[in-house]
Design an enzyme around this catalytic site. Sequence first.
Site, PDB file in Angstrom:
ATOM      1  N   VAL A  84       0.849  -1.198   0.000  1.00  0.00           N
ATOM      2  CA  VAL A  84       0.000   0.000   0.000  1.00  0.00           C
ATOM      3  C   VAL A  84       0.881   1.242   0.000  1.00  0.00           C
ATOM      4  CG1 VAL A  84      -1.821   1.266   1.182  1.00  0.00           C
ATOM      5  CG2 VAL A  84      -1.789  -1.240   1.255  1.00  0.00           C
ATOM      6  N   LYS A  85       0.711   2.050  -1.021  1.00  0.00           N
ATOM      7  CA  LYS A  85       1.498   3.273  -1.159  1.00  0.00           C
ATOM      8  C   LYS A  85       0.753   4.415  -0.476  1.00  0.00           C
ATOM      9  CE  LYS A  85       4.506   4.921  -4.871  1.00  0.00           C
ATOM     10  NZ  LYS A  85       4.597   5.082  -6.326  1.00  0.00           N
TER      11      LYS A  85
END
Length: 217
Positions: A84-85
């Site tokens: 997850v960025k």
Amino acid sequence: MKFFVDTANVEDIKKANDMGVICGVTTNPSLIAKEGRDFNEVIKEITSIVDGPISGEVKATTVDAEGMIKEGREIAAIHPNMVVKIPMTVEGLKAVKVLSSEGIKTNVTLIFSANQAILAANAGATYVSPFLGRLDDISQPGIELIRQISEIFDIYGYDTEIIAASIRNPIHVTDCALAGADIATIPYKVIEQMTKHPLTDQGIEKFQADYRAVFGD
């Protein structure tokens, strides 16, 4: 040093993967928008091509920790390789703390200072993504940032890995390797540029000419 390809273009990802030189993919809202396709559809296709970390970013319009956490869980549920960025903000750090405590891998992006990288590592980030090219654009040496973060992480034994981002040319890649980046995430066109050298081309042409002179085509 490991290489990721920085794109949401499936054809470019396939070409890079077929070379055997990449072990992951990074995307961002701009890259997804450029493809004009549904986020989940693109990400699922990417996970079917590359067996490695795939960074998918929360929506650019999501700015609160609660929203990032919700979206982060949804992204992580797409595939076990998902990362997850999260943008480097106060709310982003809150989200990273929660997601990392749940065993969800995170990549804190838009890092432009060593202090930001330290904060992200303390929050539990799996990766930090310092941006070289954008610093160079404003006459600040992006490679020096990579060097600072690498030295600090080594001194204090952080497990967080450094993904050198905003790579503009092959020289950036070499510099990042020397500066201690764990990973460089590279546009496909730069990967192609890395394969080329005029002396290589000349050597191939000479071998071909010598072979034809004796054996023909």
